[in-house]
Design an enzyme around this catalytic site. Sequence first.
Site, mmCIF file in Angstrom:
data_model
loop_
_atom_site.group_PDB
_atom_site.id
_atom_site.type_symbol
_atom_site.label_atom_id
_atom_site.label_comp_id
_atom_site.label_asym_id
_atom_site.label_seq_id
_atom_site.Cartn_x
_atom_site.Cartn_y
_atom_site.Cartn_z
ATOM 1 N N ILE A 1 16.121 -7.072 34.728
ATOM 2 C CA ILE A 1 14.936 -6.213 34.712
ATOM 3 C C ILE A 1 14.888 -5.442 33.391
ATOM 4 O O ILE A 1 15.141 -4.232 33.340
ATOM 5 C CB ILE A 1 14.928 -5.229 35.906
ATOM 6 C CG1 ILE A 1 15.249 -5.954 37.216
ATOM 7 C CG2 ILE A 1 13.567 -4.535 36.001
ATOM 8 C CD1 ILE A 1 15.433 -5.034 38.411
ATOM 9 N N PRO A 2 14.593 -6.145 32.280
ATOM 10 C CA PRO A 2 14.469 -5.420 31.013
ATOM 11 C C PRO A 2 13.297 -4.446 31.093
ATOM 12 O O PRO A 2 12.226 -4.811 31.590
ATOM 13 C CB PRO A 2 14.224 -6.518 29.977
ATOM 14 C CG PRO A 2 14.079 -7.793 30.714
ATOM 15 C CD PRO A 2 14.358 -7.561 32.154
ATOM 16 N N HIS A 3 13.532 -3.222 30.645
ATOM 17 C CA HIS A 3 12.500 -2.202 30.753
ATOM 18 C C HIS A 3 12.668 -1.164 29.659
ATOM 19 O O HIS A 3 13.753 -1.005 29.106
ATOM 20 C CB HIS A 3 12.560 -1.532 32.130
ATOM 21 C CG HIS A 3 13.900 -0.907 32.407
ATOM 22 N ND1 HIS A 3 14.977 -1.651 32.840
ATOM 23 C CD2 HIS A 3 14.346 0.358 32.290
ATOM 24 C CE1 HIS A 3 16.027 -0.851 32.992
ATOM 25 N NE2 HIS A 3 15.664 0.374 32.657
ATOM 26 N N ALA A 4 11.575 -0.482 29.373
ATOM 27 C CA ALA A 4 11.600 0.578 28.365
ATOM 28 C C ALA A 4 10.371 1.446 28.552
ATOM 29 O O ALA A 4 9.431 1.076 29.266
ATOM 30 C CB ALA A 4 11.601 -0.023 26.955
#
Length: 156
Positions: A67-70
Amino acid sequence: MTLGNLLTVDQILPEMKSTERWSAIVELVDLLVAQKQVKPADRDIVLGALRQREETMSTGIGFGIAIPHASSDRVDKVVAAFGRSMTGIEFDSLDNAPVKFIVLFVVPKDQFQTHLRTLAAIAKFLNDRNVRERLGTAVSAGEILSIFENDGAGKP
C-alpha cells in the site's frame, strides 16, 4: 466514501508490467497521470513523496499486499490506483513474499486523519483472504472494481 469510490475501471491495472517495487510505483503514478488524477507537471513531486515514504519503510505489509501512500500538496482530493501482478513483484515486504496486489494512494497534505483512515480501510479490506482470492481470479478491471465496490472495501 469507500475505496470503490476512489477507483474507476481506468485506475485499475489487472496485470502490471513491473517486477520490482520502484517501477511498480512509477507504473501506477503514470496511470494516475494518464487518467488526469495527477497533473503531468506534478508527477515527479508526487513520485518523490511516495519514494520518501517508501524509503522510511517498505509499504509491503505481507500477504502479497503493498500500500504505497503519501501526502502531497499537488492533489486536492484522495487519488488512488490499483495494480495486480499474477507473477508477483519484489517489494521488500515485511514477510519477504512477492506482492500481487498494490493499492497506491495520495492524500492532500494536512489531511492526516483521512490518510490514516484510508490506509486502515485498505489494509483491513485486503486482510480478508476471501477478498484476496477473488481479486486474484477476477478477469477484468471491471470485475476487480466490483469487488471493491460490492464488498464495501472499508470506509476511509
